[in-house]
Each structure stands twice: as C-alpha cells, then as structure tokens.
Design an enzyme around this catalytic site. Structure first.
Site, mmCIF file in Angstrom:
data_model
loop_
_atom_site.group_PDB
_atom_site.id
_atom_site.type_symbol
_atom_site.label_atom_id
_atom_site.label_comp_id
_atom_site.label_asym_id
_atom_site.label_seq_id
_atom_site.Cartn_x
_atom_site.Cartn_y
_atom_site.Cartn_z
ATOM 1 N N HIS A 98 0.844 -1.191 0.075
ATOM 2 C CA HIS A 98 -0.086 -0.010 0.229
ATOM 3 C C HIS A 98 0.874 1.186 -0.201
ATOM 4 O O HIS A 98 1.068 1.892 0.867
ATOM 5 C CB HIS A 98 -0.924 0.049 1.093
ATOM 6 C CG HIS A 98 -1.937 -0.865 1.028
ATOM 7 N ND1 HIS A 98 -2.048 -2.254 1.845
ATOM 8 C CD2 HIS A 98 -3.061 -0.985 0.253
ATOM 9 C CE1 HIS A 98 -3.004 -2.989 1.420
ATOM 10 N NE2 HIS A 98 -3.967 -2.341 0.592
ATOM 11 N N ASN A 99 1.604 1.514 -1.190
ATOM 12 C CA ASN A 99 2.177 2.524 -1.217
ATOM 13 C C ASN A 99 1.753 3.618 -2.612
ATOM 14 O O ASN A 99 0.919 3.118 -3.241
ATOM 15 C CB ASN A 99 3.757 2.199 -1.452
ATOM 16 C CG ASN A 99 4.077 1.083 -2.348
ATOM 17 O OD1 ASN A 99 3.522 1.177 -3.588
ATOM 18 N ND2 ASN A 99 4.673 0.048 -2.156
ATOM 19 N N ALA A 100 2.569 4.482 -2.954
ATOM 20 C CA ALA A 100 2.179 5.354 -3.958
ATOM 21 C C ALA A 100 2.299 4.611 -5.345
ATOM 22 O O ALA A 100 1.685 4.890 -6.202
ATOM 23 C CB ALA A 100 3.317 6.340 -4.084
ATOM 24 N N VAL A 101 3.206 3.524 -5.431
ATOM 25 C CA VAL A 101 3.080 2.830 -6.637
ATOM 26 C C VAL A 101 1.964 2.066 -6.952
ATOM 27 O O VAL A 101 1.512 1.814 -8.007
ATOM 28 C CB VAL A 101 4.465 1.875 -6.816
ATOM 29 C CG1 VAL A 101 4.764 1.088 -7.828
ATOM 30 C CG2 VAL A 101 5.738 2.597 -6.424
ATOM 31 N N HIS A 102 1.353 1.322 -5.735
ATOM 32 C CA HIS A 102 0.098 0.847 -5.914
ATOM 33 C C HIS A 102 -0.930 1.870 -6.380
ATOM 34 O O HIS A 102 -1.791 1.670 -7.297
ATOM 35 C CB HIS A 102 -0.252 0.128 -4.512
ATOM 36 C CG HIS A 102 -1.547 -0.197 -4.466
ATOM 37 N ND1 HIS A 102 -2.252 -1.128 -5.305
ATOM 38 C CD2 HIS A 102 -2.806 0.361 -3.740
ATOM 39 C CE1 HIS A 102 -3.598 -1.332 -4.892
ATOM 40 N NE2 HIS A 102 -3.882 -0.426 -3.805
ATOM 41 N N HIS B 216 -7.096 6.677 -3.298
ATOM 42 C CA HIS B 216 -7.844 5.610 -2.660
ATOM 43 C C HIS B 216 -7.266 5.047 -1.180
ATOM 44 O O HIS B 216 -8.211 4.671 -0.498
ATOM 45 C CB HIS B 216 -8.489 4.603 -3.632
ATOM 46 C CG HIS B 216 -7.273 3.576 -3.814
ATOM 47 N ND1 HIS B 216 -6.196 3.672 -4.615
ATOM 48 C CD2 HIS B 216 -7.575 2.390 -3.038
ATOM 49 C CE1 HIS B 216 -5.615 2.745 -4.556
ATOM 50 N NE2 HIS B 216 -6.040 1.586 -3.940
ATOM 51 N N ASP B 217 -6.002 4.972 -1.136
ATOM 52 C CA ASP B 217 -5.270 4.250 -0.086
ATOM 53 C C ASP B 217 -4.346 5.539 0.642
ATOM 54 O O ASP B 217 -3.476 5.030 1.249
ATOM 55 C CB ASP B 217 -4.346 2.996 -0.587
ATOM 56 C CG ASP B 217 -5.325 1.912 -0.560
ATOM 57 O OD1 ASP B 217 -6.304 1.840 0.247
ATOM 58 O OD2 ASP B 217 -5.119 0.887 -1.288
ATOM 59 N N ASP C 248 -8.679 -1.684 -7.942
ATOM 60 C CA ASP C 248 -7.979 -1.866 -6.723
ATOM 61 C C ASP C 248 -7.373 -3.381 -6.655
ATOM 62 O O ASP C 248 -6.500 -3.614 -5.974
ATOM 63 C CB ASP C 248 -8.925 -1.425 -5.686
ATOM 64 C CG ASP C 248 -8.311 -1.630 -4.215
ATOM 65 O OD1 ASP C 248 -6.949 -1.175 -4.456
ATOM 66 O OD2 ASP C 248 -9.010 -1.560 -3.326
ATOM 67 N N GLN D 138 -3.121 -16.457 -2.715
ATOM 68 C CA GLN D 138 -3.619 -15.836 -3.966
ATOM 69 C C GLN D 138 -4.719 -16.657 -4.473
ATOM 70 O O GLN D 138 -5.700 -16.054 -5.194
ATOM 71 C CB GLN D 138 -2.118 -15.857 -4.818
ATOM 72 C CG GLN D 138 -1.338 -14.807 -4.531
ATOM 73 C CD GLN D 138 -1.923 -13.304 -4.313
ATOM 74 O OE1 GLN D 138 -2.784 -12.941 -5.206
ATOM 75 N NE2 GLN D 138 -1.943 -12.800 -3.348
#
Length: 453
Positions: A179-183, A219-220, A329, A380
C-alpha cells in the site's frame, strides 16, 4: 499576533511575512517547542499504529533518511520550476490528444515513451516508477489530466495541481511493501484503461473522469500497512473515530479532502460544486472497502440481469465508477504473470509483517498473516477465487464485447493455474518432510499443471 491559517504538516501562515519565515525556519530546524505547538492543527498523517512504527524504524537502513531527503529536495526543485512557469501553463488546452508539452522538461525519453502507451494493459508501473525517480503517481496523474482535457475543462492551476498531487504521493508510506504510491499509480493506470472502455467512454462526463482518476490516485493515501481488524483490536484512534466501520477508507477520504482544501485546487469552483466533488470522492473511495464486496456485486448482477443499466443517469454512471475503482483496486491477478507475481509477493509481505507484529505483542494473528501457515500461493488462490473472479466475470458481462476484458480474464485464469501449481509444489515439499501426510493433487488436472511455468 493572530494566526490566519494552519498548514498541513505544521507550517503556519501569519500576517507578517517576516514572522512566517522565522516560524518555517524553526520548523525546519526542529526548534519548534511545546509552546508553539498549541497553535498547530493536529497532523493529518500519523495514522500508523505506534507499535508498528517503532518496529519498522529498527529495520530502516542508515542511508534511507538521507536518500529520502534528496528525493524530497528534487521534487521541491521540480515544483519550483512549475511555479516559475505557472502563468504560461494555467488552463492551457493540449495541442494534441497525446501532447506532453506540460511535462516534457521533466520526462526522460523512456518515461515519455511509456506514457504514449499508458492505455495498454501491459503497462509496467514498476519500470515507470524507476524511470520517474519515484514520482510515478504525480507524473502519471499530470499526464492523464492533460490528455483527458481536465486541466482546461476545470481551469485548474498547474501549480496547485502539482502541489496537491505531491501531497498525495508523499502521504503514501514508502516503507509499505504494497500500500504505497506505486500501488496508487497502478490503480490509476488501470482506472484509465477502464474509463476508456467503449461503453463508458461514450457516456462519461469530464466530471466523471475527474472523479474516477482522483479517487484512484488517493484511494489508499496514508495507509498504515495494517488492516482494519488490527486497528480495532489495538484500539487505534482511527477505529474509534470511525466507529469500527470502513475505518481505513474513511481515513483515506478525509485525508484527500484535507489535501484538496489545503492545496486550493478547487477553490476557484463554486462552493456547492467543490462540496459535491468531495462527497462523490468519498462515495468512490468508500466503495473499495472489501467488506462491502457482496453489496456491490449483488447490485451489479441485478442491473445486468435486468438489463436496466442506463449510463445517461448520473447515479448509474457513479455506480459503474465505483465498480471500476473496485476492479482497478484488485486487478493485480489480471496482469501479466511477472507483474502479478510481484504484487502478490508484496501484499503477502505486508500481511506477514502484520502477523509478526501480532505475534510479538501476543495478539491473535489475523487470517492470511501467519507466514508459518499461510503460503503466498494459497493466499492468492483464495483471493482470486472469492474476490477477483466473481467481480471480473460481472465486469466482463458489462463491458462485452471488450478485448481488454478478454485479455484480463485470460491472465486471471493463467495466473490462478500458476499459483495452483506452485501450491502443489510447496505442499509436495512439505509432504516429503512429513512422509505420513497424503500426497496432494495439482488443481486443474495434471495436463494443465505440466503447461505451467
């Protein structure tokens, strides 16, 4: 001396410029004492649980602070260039649909080449983030706002836009594996692909596109790297604030509203319009709460079964934007295997970190967070089977005929088979360690398993 405005992370604007400069210098030097703290608004950031923060700090490397400072300085200088050029850039209409003239000076040739194919599903956001020196979210959003004509349509000030996007990017925690800016950039790129689907592109208004991209990017924001149950059982202040309901999503939304107001991005719009934008952004971001998955899925199925989806209605367009954001998402299993695998390993690493925290502090370990029992392939397969497949099957029904949906479903089925094969290998290895255990059978049959890498 009265305070006129309280800034986001501790900066204060006063009537006199000289006093303001002194105060900013004190903040930069770390010399703001407790007496001054009384005039400061509580920071929007800081949602990270204290125990988590202490542990993660012990894992940081000596050079991380220095490198982070250099990155922030570089972004500041980039922002100053935008300030210098703002009079020329404000409200300009792109010369061509694919024009990059607003950002050419800051792009490397390879990044610009990638942006020319930003609407393709094999877009490698990890490579793009490296090419933009960690500025993938800001760079991507500026480009998309440009090519979509949103800067011109809403008469946005480029300085304010860049400032807002910089806030958003900085408020993602780079130490989060997932959950970072790349996501956020990855979700935004996926959202752009979805809003370009024929059934949507013909009906969406500029406001719809604006809301979709903004919600995807933010969104995150300020995600603490732990889930809602963790915040609830540790009695975190955010859980109390939002009464244990959509805790993280509510925080992401409120943080976004705070940054919008601080940056002044929408300050030139009528008050009722900016308030409506804030509310609609909240509705979109709150839709990403995984606990509301069945609620949205049932409603979508009903619309598709009854064939009563009317995208000329604003309420129906907003609902489809919610579904599109939910798809974006969780679209990682629909990417090519190499990209999908990286995302899967990242999210599981974040789960395992939470599990390690819970074990360290004698808390009950959350589902999927025990590295000793929850393997990446097993996590997964469950995620694909119960969350991703049902959602994207309905999305394919809505977008049909859609080449993109066919590509995504093809990747999804192949990736699920790959994880099944890996789980079989993992379980087989455990069986050899414990000879009395029953030997497993690969899912999908032996013939399918032989074709999987």
């Amino acid at each position: 001396m009265s305070c006129l405005m309280v800034e986001r992370c501790g900066g204060v604007a006063f009537k006199w410029l000289e006093q303001n400069v002194i105060q900013v210098r004190m903040l930069a030097d770390g010399r703001l004492n407790a007496g001054h703290a009384g005039v400061l608004l509580a920071e929007r950031r800081g949602s990270y649980p204290p125990i988590d923060l202490r542990i993660l700090k012990t894992n940081s490397q000596p050079g991380e602070v220095e490198s982070g400072t250099r990155r922030k300085l570089k972004r500041l200088l980039s922002f100053q260039r935008y300030c210098h050029a703002s009079r020329l850039l404000r409200g300009l209409m792109p010369h061509t649909p694919g024009s990059l003239h607003l950002l050419d000076d800051d792009y490397l040739g390879q990044a610009a080449h990638m942006l020319s194919k930003v609407d393709t599903w094999n877009f490698d956001i990890f490579l793009f983030d490296r090419l933009t020196n960690g500025n993938s979210l800001v760079t991507l959003m500026c480009h998309l706002f440009n090519v979509c004509g949103l800067i011109h349509h809403f008469q946005l000030d480029m300085v304010k836009l860049h400032r807002f996007l910089g806030m958003v990017q900085e408020d993602y925690h780079s130490h989060n594996p997932y959950h970072n800016a790349v996501h956020a950039a990855d979700v935004t790129q996926a959202m752009y692909c979805y809003i370009k689907e024929t059934k949507l592109a013909e009906q969406l208004t500029p406001l719809d596109v604006f809301l979709g991209l903004m919600a995807a990017a933010a969104h995150d924001v300020d995600h603490p790297g732990v889930n809602q149950p963790f915040l609830i059982k540790t009695r975190h202040h955010l859980a109390s604030l939002y009464q244990n309901t959509s805790v993280l999503e509510s925080h992401h939304w409120r943080s976004t509203v705070g940054m919008l107001r601080e940056s002044g991005l929408l300050s030139h719009l009528p008050a009722d319009m900016s308030q409506d934008i804030e509310q609609q952004l909240g509705s979109l971001i709150l839709a990403t709460d995984i606990n509301r998955q069945n609620e949205f899925l049932i409603t979508l199925r009903e619309h598709l079964d009854n064939q009563d989806m009317d995208l000329q209605l604003a309420t129906h367009r907003h609902f489809i934007l919610q579904i599109a954001l939910k798809c974006a998402d969780v679209c990682n299993p629909c990417r090519e295997w190499e990209l999908s695998r990286q995302w899967s390993e990242r999210v599981c690493e974040e789960f395992y970190r939470q599990g390690d925290l819970e074990r360290k502090f004698d808390l009950e370990i959350s589902p999927l967070c025990d590295q000793q029992t929850d393997s990446v392939p097993a996590i997964q397969i469950g995620f694909i089977s119960y969350i991703v497949e049902p959602l994207f099957e309905e999305w394919q029904r809505f977008t049909e005929p859609s080449m993109l949906s066919q590509i995504m479903m093809g990747h999804l089925h192949k990736n699920k088979a790959c994880w099944s094969r890996l789980r079989y290998v993992h379980t087989l290895a455990e069986t050899k360690t414990h000879p009395h255990a029953e030997e497993p059978e690969p899912e999908g049959g032996q013939e399918e398993a032989e074709d999987i890498p």
